[in-house]
Motif scaffolding. Structure first.
Motif, short mmCIF file in Angstrom:
data_model
loop_
_atom_site.label_atom_id
_atom_site.label_comp_id
_atom_site.label_asym_id
_atom_site.label_seq_id
_atom_site.Cartn_x
_atom_site.Cartn_y
_atom_site.Cartn_z
N PHE A 163 0.87 -1.17 0.00
CA PHE A 163 0.00 0.00 0.00
C PHE A 163 0.91 1.23 0.00
O PHE A 163 1.50 1.58 1.01
N THR A 164 1.03 1.85 -1.17
CA THR A 164 1.97 2.95 -1.35
C THR A 164 1.25 4.29 -1.33
O THR A 164 0.03 4.37 -1.12
N GLU A 165 2.01 5.36 -1.62
CA GLU A 165 1.46 6.70 -1.66
C GLU A 165 0.40 6.86 -2.74
O GLU A 165 -0.46 7.75 -2.67
N ASP A 166 0.43 5.99 -3.75
CA ASP A 166 -0.51 6.10 -4.86
C ASP A 166 -1.64 5.07 -4.80
O ASP A 166 -2.46 4.99 -5.71
N SER A 167 -1.66 4.26 -3.75
CA SER A 167 -2.68 3.22 -3.64
C SER A 167 -4.05 3.80 -3.31
O SER A 167 -4.16 4.90 -2.75
N VAL A 168 -5.07 3.06 -3.68
CA VAL A 168 -6.45 3.44 -3.37
C VAL A 168 -7.02 2.42 -2.39
O VAL A 168 -6.88 1.21 -2.58
N LEU A 169 -7.63 2.91 -1.32
CA LEU A 169 -8.21 2.01 -0.31
C LEU A 169 -9.41 1.30 -0.92
O LEU A 169 -10.49 1.87 -1.06
N ARG A 170 -9.22 0.04 -1.27
CA ARG A 170 -10.27 -0.72 -1.95
C ARG A 170 -11.03 -1.63 -0.99
O ARG A 170 -12.25 -1.75 -1.05
N PHE A 171 -10.30 -2.29 -0.12
CA PHE A 171 -10.93 -3.29 0.73
C PHE A 171 -11.33 -2.78 2.11
O PHE A 171 -12.10 -3.40 2.81
N GLY A 172 -10.79 -1.63 2.50
CA GLY A 172 -11.12 -1.11 3.81
C GLY A 172 -10.27 -1.74 4.91
O GLY A 172 -9.19 -2.29 4.67
#
Length: 543
Positions: free
Chosen positions: A220-229
């Motif tokens: 989970f990087t600076e560009d990741s999107v929280l998908r699963f919570g």
């Protein structure tokens, strides 16, 4: 001289017992009847008892501590010995639930309830196991009528040890293997630790993990999107200053959690509410819940890290909790190939586990919840996981849970392949699936962990081919063992030879084996798949 125990002493005893077993769990693991490297009884029992000892409610009231510790053990139970152990402590908890403290007479009565509870958990109790060791130890201790707890454990420990030493006299498989019962041995270590705690000294809670989890921070990087919570878990102690504890509506509270999250598991024990929920806004949930009480424990984990690391289940799909589908399927397997195979057959959740990696009851409960189905069919695929699955089924109230008693991957594969939701009511469906499972032959090839004398002379580090507990062949390579096992089982008389190559199996060797077996058994269909499973170099399924 200690003539009564309260909650604080009892919790200290549990922690001491967990520490004593932790120090000796490798020795318990090594008491493996079958000569393959799959001994895990010590690990299972440690994780079970430590689930209660590590985080149980700290209170002076014996009943509060015993009840909370037992509940946690029931959820944390792994393997047959772990389930039986959790039932022993559940029985003890029943005997002390209303007590602030107990003398030896009262505690022995509680231990006797532990005997009843443990035997009641097993459909066909087998003597020469942990059941016998515990029962005989308690019976002899009750006859001695100890007046102090030092005297109680001075009597109990020798009796447990004596019973353990005689387990091979009651169970031929132990005598033939030259070992004592591993579950009974684990119980003796726990009792030793509990007795040692009577001498004074504080015992710290140990980590509940079997092995430390490595978190992949790059997942989970600076560009990741929280998908699963976030996987959010907590224990909430209801406060009288905030809410009427007796009238607290657990169902309404659960409905609210389902409206703001997913994969909810919620239950109330006394004034403590246990919650598991998946949400993208854990802070909102924590803030809301604080209006009812205060938190005893909290755990919040980014599920993206879990999904890319060593999580116990496959990816958890977020579902609409308001509309349950008619049925769901949960199975247990280890290895990417096996997970893909079962998923292709329509399985909803594949819980990571199997030989040497038994999942806990709580992991199975979470899998049931993920299915979001009116009826959930469970395929344990391992004889050491069936009791855990049945215990999880008793704990979960959100669906009708039906356990199909599959004892290995082959039985699970065959049963799931033939699953027909229109075959009748759930009971009829399970009966039919159990019959399908009994009709399949599953052979295994694995490296021998020790020498064994018998019909087949087994040499350590050779490869053995076996079905159930019967060894058919001993060879120098896994491929030679698979070939000889096929011959011993008259594989050519079956329509299908499905072979699952293990995680350590050379792909070129597996491909060559498929060609050779196809040439040898021209009337049969030979299918070689990459199962990726540990322990077993090859799994042979004959249908």
């Amino acid at each position: 001289m200690i003539t009564s125990i309260d909650g604080r002493l009892y919790l200290n005893m549990l922690r001491a017992g967990a520490q004593r077993l932790d120090a000796n769990r490798t020795a318990v693991n090594d008491l493996n009847v079958f000569p393959i490297p799959d001994g895990d009884t010590g690990d299972n029992m440690f994780m079970t008892v430590n689930a209660g000892a590590a985080k149980a409610t700290e209170s002076e009231l014996l009943g509060d501590v015993a009840t909370d510790a037992a509940r946690r053990m029931l959820l944390g139970a792994r393997g047959n010995s772990g389930v039986i152990l959790s039932r022993i402590f559940a029985g003890i908890a029943k005997g002390v639930e209303d007590a602030a403290a107990l003398d030896t007479v009262g505690f022995i009565r509680a231990m006797e309830l532990g005997v009843d509870e443990a035997y009641g958990a097993v459909s066909t109790p087998v003597e020469g196991t942990i059941l016998t060791v515990y029962r005989e130890g308690v019976e002899k201790t009750a006859q001695a009528k100890p007046e102090s707890f030092e005297e109680l454990f001075d009597t109990l420990l020798p009796e447990l040890t004596d019973s353990l030493e005689h387990t091979p006299d009651k169970l031929d498989v132990l005598r033939d293997a030259g070992v004592v019962d591993s579950g009974g041995a684990g119980l003796v270590y726990i009792a030793q630790g509990m007795g040692e705690a009577l001498s004074g000294g504080a015992y710290e809670a140990l980590s509940s993990s079997a092995t430390p989890q490595n978190v992949d921070l790059d997942a989970f990087t600076e560009d990741s999107v929280l998908r699963f919570g976030y996987c959010t878990e907590f224990l909430l102690r209801l406060q009288r200053s905030k809410v009427d504890i007796d009238r607290f509506d657990t169902d309404a509270f659960t409905d609210w959690l389902n409206s703001v999250g997913d994969s909810v598991v919620c239950f109330k024990e006394g004034s403590i509410v246990k919650v598991h929920v998946h949400t993208k806004t854990p802070g909102d949930i924590l803030n809301h819940c604080q209006q009812y009480g205060e938190f005893l424990t909290t755990k919040i984990e980014n599920m993206t890290l879990q999904h890319n690391g060593s999580h116990s289940m496959q990816e958890l799909k977020l579902r609409n909790r308001e509309h349950q589908k008619p049925f769901g399927i949960v199975t247990v397997a280890s290895g990417d190939g096996l997970r893909d195979l079962f998923t292709s057959l329509g399985v909803d959740v594949v819980v990571d586990g199997g030989q040497s990696m038994n999942p806990s009851a709580e992991e199975l409960v979470k899998a049931f919840d993920t299915c979001n189905a009116e009826t959930v069919y469970v395929f344990p695929n391992n004889s050491n996981i069936i009791l855990t699955a049945e215990q999880a089924a008793q704990l979960y109230q959100g669906s009708d849970i039906r356990v199909v008693r599959t004892k290995n991957i082959g039985e699970g594969y065959a049963a799931i392949s033939m699953f027909d939701p229109e075959a009748g009511d759930p009971e009829t469906i399970v009966e039919g699936l159990n019959e399908v499972a009994r009709g399949v032959v599953t052979g295994m090839v694995s490296r021998a962990s020790r020498d064994v004398s018998g019909e087949v002379e087994v040499v350590k580090d050779d490869y053995i081919g076996f079905v159930g507990n019967k060894i058919y062949v001993d060879e120098k390579t896994p491929e030679a063992a698979l070939t000889a096992l096929c011959e011993s089982l008259n594989a050519g008389s079956y329509d299908i030879l499905l072979i699952l190559a293990g995680g350590d199996t050379d792909a070129a060797h597996a491909s060559d084996m498929a060609e050779r077996l196809t040439a040898s058994y021209r009337r049969s269909e030979v299918i070689m798949l990459d199962g990726g499973q540990p322990i077993y170099d090859y799994i042979l399924i004959l249908e």
